[in-house]
Write a protein that holds these residues in place. Structure first.
Motif, PDB file in Angstrom:
ATOM      1  N   VAL A 146       0.861  -1.179   0.000  1.00  0.00           N
ATOM      2  CA  VAL A 146       0.000   0.000   0.000  1.00  0.00           C
ATOM      3  C   VAL A 146       0.902   1.235   0.000  1.00  0.00           C
ATOM      4  O   VAL A 146       1.629   1.470   0.959  1.00  0.00           O
ATOM      5  CB  VAL A 146      -0.932   0.018   1.227  1.00  0.00           C
ATOM      6  CG1 VAL A 146      -1.788   1.283   1.237  1.00  0.00           C
ATOM      7  CG2 VAL A 146      -1.801  -1.224   1.250  1.00  0.00           C
ATOM      8  N   PRO A 147       0.872   2.020  -1.064  1.00  0.00           N
ATOM      9  CA  PRO A 147       1.742   3.192  -1.124  1.00  0.00           C
ATOM     10  C   PRO A 147       1.228   4.332  -0.246  1.00  0.00           C
ATOM     11  O   PRO A 147       0.070   4.354   0.166  1.00  0.00           O
ATOM     12  CB  PRO A 147       1.694   3.591  -2.598  1.00  0.00           C
ATOM     13  CG  PRO A 147       0.366   3.115  -3.057  1.00  0.00           C
ATOM     14  CD  PRO A 147       0.075   1.859  -2.273  1.00  0.00           C
ATOM     15  N   SER A 148       2.125   5.273   0.027  1.00  0.00           N
ATOM     16  CA  SER A 148       1.751   6.461   0.789  1.00  0.00           C
ATOM     17  C   SER A 148       2.301   7.678   0.068  1.00  0.00           C
ATOM     18  O   SER A 148       3.360   7.637  -0.548  1.00  0.00           O
ATOM     19  CB  SER A 148       2.301   6.375   2.214  1.00  0.00           C
ATOM     20  OG  SER A 148       3.683   6.083   2.189  1.00  0.00           O
ATOM     21  N   VAL A 149       1.541   8.765   0.132  1.00  0.00           N
ATOM     22  CA  VAL A 149       1.901   9.993  -0.584  1.00  0.00           C
ATOM     23  C   VAL A 149       1.887  11.158   0.405  1.00  0.00           C
ATOM     24  O   VAL A 149       0.889  11.382   1.087  1.00  0.00           O
ATOM     25  CB  VAL A 149       0.910  10.278  -1.733  1.00  0.00           C
ATOM     26  CG1 VAL A 149       1.298  11.554  -2.462  1.00  0.00           C
ATOM     27  CG2 VAL A 149       0.844   9.104  -2.696  1.00  0.00           C
ATOM     28  N   LEU A 150       2.992  11.890   0.469  1.00  0.00           N
ATOM     29  CA  LEU A 150       3.073  13.101   1.279  1.00  0.00           C
ATOM     30  C   LEU A 150       2.931  14.300   0.356  1.00  0.00           C
ATOM     31  O   LEU A 150       3.647  14.409  -0.643  1.00  0.00           O
ATOM     32  CB  LEU A 150       4.420  13.160   2.018  1.00  0.00           C
ATOM     33  CG  LEU A 150       4.656  14.395   2.883  1.00  0.00           C
ATOM     34  CD1 LEU A 150       3.683  14.419   4.070  1.00  0.00           C
ATOM     35  CD2 LEU A 150       6.097  14.426   3.371  1.00  0.00           C
ATOM     36  N   TRP A 151       2.009  15.194   0.672  1.00  0.00           N
ATOM     37  CA  TRP A 151       1.743  16.387  -0.134  1.00  0.00           C
ATOM     38  C   TRP A 151       2.640  17.512   0.386  1.00  0.00           C
ATOM     39  O   TRP A 151       2.532  17.931   1.530  1.00  0.00           O
ATOM     40  CB  TRP A 151       0.281  16.756   0.006  1.00  0.00           C
ATOM     41  CG  TRP A 151      -0.173  17.906  -0.816  1.00  0.00           C
ATOM     42  CD1 TRP A 151      -0.626  19.102  -0.355  1.00  0.00           C
ATOM     43  CD2 TRP A 151      -0.274  17.977  -2.231  1.00  0.00           C
ATOM     44  NE1 TRP A 151      -0.999  19.904  -1.400  1.00  0.00           N
ATOM     45  CE2 TRP A 151      -0.778  19.238  -2.566  1.00  0.00           C
ATOM     46  CE3 TRP A 151       0.047  17.094  -3.259  1.00  0.00           C
ATOM     47  CZ2 TRP A 151      -0.994  19.649  -3.883  1.00  0.00           C
ATOM     48  CZ3 TRP A 151      -0.161  17.483  -4.566  1.00  0.00           C
ATOM     49  CH2 TRP A 151      -0.674  18.740  -4.876  1.00  0.00           C
ATOM     50  N   VAL A 152       3.547  18.000  -0.439  1.00  0.00           N
ATOM     51  CA  VAL A 152       4.525  19.009  -0.035  1.00  0.00           C
ATOM     52  C   VAL A 152       4.267  20.301  -0.797  1.00  0.00           C
ATOM     53  O   VAL A 152       4.314  20.333  -2.021  1.00  0.00           O
ATOM     54  CB  VAL A 152       5.960  18.495  -0.320  1.00  0.00           C
ATOM     55  CG1 VAL A 152       6.981  19.582  -0.082  1.00  0.00           C
ATOM     56  CG2 VAL A 152       6.265  17.278   0.532  1.00  0.00           C
ATOM     57  N   THR A 182      -3.400  18.539  -7.556  1.00  0.00           N
ATOM     58  CA  THR A 182      -4.036  18.407  -6.240  1.00  0.00           C
ATOM     59  C   THR A 182      -3.574  17.121  -5.583  1.00  0.00           C
ATOM     60  O   THR A 182      -3.014  16.230  -6.237  1.00  0.00           O
ATOM     61  CB  THR A 182      -5.575  18.346  -6.360  1.00  0.00           C
ATOM     62  OG1 THR A 182      -5.922  17.145  -7.085  1.00  0.00           O
ATOM     63  CG2 THR A 182      -6.148  19.574  -7.050  1.00  0.00           C
ATOM     64  N   LEU A 183      -3.817  17.011  -4.292  1.00  0.00           N
ATOM     65  CA  LEU A 183      -3.479  15.783  -3.560  1.00  0.00           C
ATOM     66  C   LEU A 183      -4.257  14.595  -4.133  1.00  0.00           C
ATOM     67  O   LEU A 183      -3.714  13.506  -4.296  1.00  0.00           O
ATOM     68  CB  LEU A 183      -3.788  15.967  -2.070  1.00  0.00           C
ATOM     69  CG  LEU A 183      -3.483  14.792  -1.144  1.00  0.00           C
ATOM     70  CD1 LEU A 183      -2.012  14.407  -1.211  1.00  0.00           C
ATOM     71  CD2 LEU A 183      -3.868  15.128   0.287  1.00  0.00           C
ATOM     72  N   GLU A 184      -5.513  14.829  -4.487  1.00  0.00           N
ATOM     73  CA  GLU A 184      -6.329  13.753  -5.066  1.00  0.00           C
ATOM     74  C   GLU A 184      -5.756  13.292  -6.402  1.00  0.00           C
ATOM     75  O   GLU A 184      -5.739  12.097  -6.705  1.00  0.00           O
ATOM     76  CB  GLU A 184      -7.780  14.204  -5.231  1.00  0.00           C
ATOM     77  CG  GLU A 184      -8.503  14.458  -3.924  1.00  0.00           C
ATOM     78  CD  GLU A 184      -8.109  15.776  -3.250  1.00  0.00           C
ATOM     79  OE1 GLU A 184      -7.619  16.696  -3.949  1.00  0.00           O
ATOM     80  OE2 GLU A 184      -8.256  15.878  -2.024  1.00  0.00           O
ATOM     81  N   ALA A 185      -5.295  14.240  -7.205  1.00  0.00           N
ATOM     82  CA  ALA A 185      -4.686  13.879  -8.490  1.00  0.00           C
ATOM     83  C   ALA A 185      -3.399  13.096  -8.279  1.00  0.00           C
ATOM     84  O   ALA A 185      -3.080  12.181  -9.054  1.00  0.00           O
ATOM     85  CB  ALA A 185      -4.411  15.133  -9.320  1.00  0.00           C
ATOM     86  N   ALA A 186      -2.670  13.417  -7.224  1.00  0.00           N
ATOM     87  CA  ALA A 186      -1.461  12.653  -6.903  1.00  0.00           C
ATOM     88  C   ALA A 186      -1.833  11.206  -6.564  1.00  0.00           C
ATOM     89  O   ALA A 186      -1.166  10.259  -6.994  1.00  0.00           O
ATOM     90  CB  ALA A 186      -0.711  13.293  -5.744  1.00  0.00           C
ATOM     91  N   GLY A 187      -2.917  11.034  -5.813  1.00  0.00           N
ATOM     92  CA  GLY A 187      -3.388   9.679  -5.498  1.00  0.00           C
ATOM     93  C   GLY A 187      -3.773   8.911  -6.747  1.00  0.00           C
ATOM     94  O   GLY A 187      -3.458   7.726  -6.888  1.00  0.00           O
ATOM     95  N   GLU A 188      -4.436   9.591  -7.667  1.00  0.00           N
ATOM     96  CA  GLU A 188      -4.803   8.954  -8.934  1.00  0.00           C
ATOM     97  C   GLU A 188      -3.556   8.574  -9.744  1.00  0.00           C
ATOM     98  O   GLU A 188      -3.517   7.522 -10.381  1.00  0.00           O
ATOM     99  CB  GLU A 188      -5.717   9.868  -9.756  1.00  0.00           C
ATOM    100  CG  GLU A 188      -7.108  10.003  -9.183  1.00  0.00           C
ATOM    101  CD  GLU A 188      -7.827   8.663  -9.073  1.00  0.00           C
ATOM    102  OE1 GLU A 188      -7.733   7.837 -10.010  1.00  0.00           O
ATOM    103  OE2 GLU A 188      -8.479   8.448  -8.048  1.00  0.00           O
ATOM    104  N   ALA A 189      -2.544   9.434  -9.719  1.00  0.00           N
ATOM    105  CA  ALA A 189      -1.300   9.129 -10.440  1.00  0.00           C
ATOM    106  C   ALA A 189      -0.626   7.901  -9.858  1.00  0.00           C
ATOM    107  O   ALA A 189      -0.120   7.046 -10.594  1.00  0.00           O
ATOM    108  CB  ALA A 189      -0.350  10.333 -10.389  1.00  0.00           C
TER     109      ALA A 189
END
Length: 148
Positions: free
Chosen positions: A39-45, A90-97
């Protein structure tokens, strides 16, 4: 990676909600366990200081808004590497990527497995037959019905 992990959404983290002074000590362990399960994790900077939160070292991706200045993008790329950095509006777009990357990787792995099965299956069977013949004391070129 388990099939459940393939379907799991990435964990999205916003450093504004992660006070580095009061960070739950179990969060980093949980992120490591999540990554081990696929399960990946994404930090929004959005600013350089966001990279100072402890979880920045263990997240699988660091996402930077496409609207940020080039200096921040370069700093993030230099600190986490281009393979862990994402540019997204956006953070949501990062999740989609991240989901799209994972889907592409899964499709690539499945295609590779299919290719190996198609190419390697008959070859592996031939090699296995030759090994069995050698163990049984027959020449490797002998056919099973030849009586040798």
């Amino acid at each position: 990676m388990t099939p459940e992990a393939d379907l799991a959404a990435p964990l999205m983290l916003d450093p504004r909600h992660l006070d580095s002074e009061a960070l739950d000590p179990h969060l980093v362990d949980d992120l490591v366990r999540a990554e081990q399960q696929g399960v990946p994790s994404v930090l929004w900077v959005t600013r350089a200081e966001d990279l100072s939160v402890p979880v920045a070292a263990v997240v699988t991706h660091v996402a930077v808004p496409t609207s940020t200045e080039a200096a921040l993008q370069q700093e993030v790329r230099g600190r986490v590497g281009p393979e862990r950095m994402l540019l997204a509006p956006t953070l949501e777009a990062a999740g989609e990527a991240v989901r799209a990357q994972r889907e592409q990787e899964r499709a690539r792995r499945e295609a590779e497995r299919a290719r190996v099965a198609a190419d390697g299956g008959p070859l592996l069977r031939r090699v296995a037959r030759r090994l069995v013949r050698r163990v049984r004391g027959r020449p490797a070129s002998a056919s099973p019905g030849s009586g040798r």
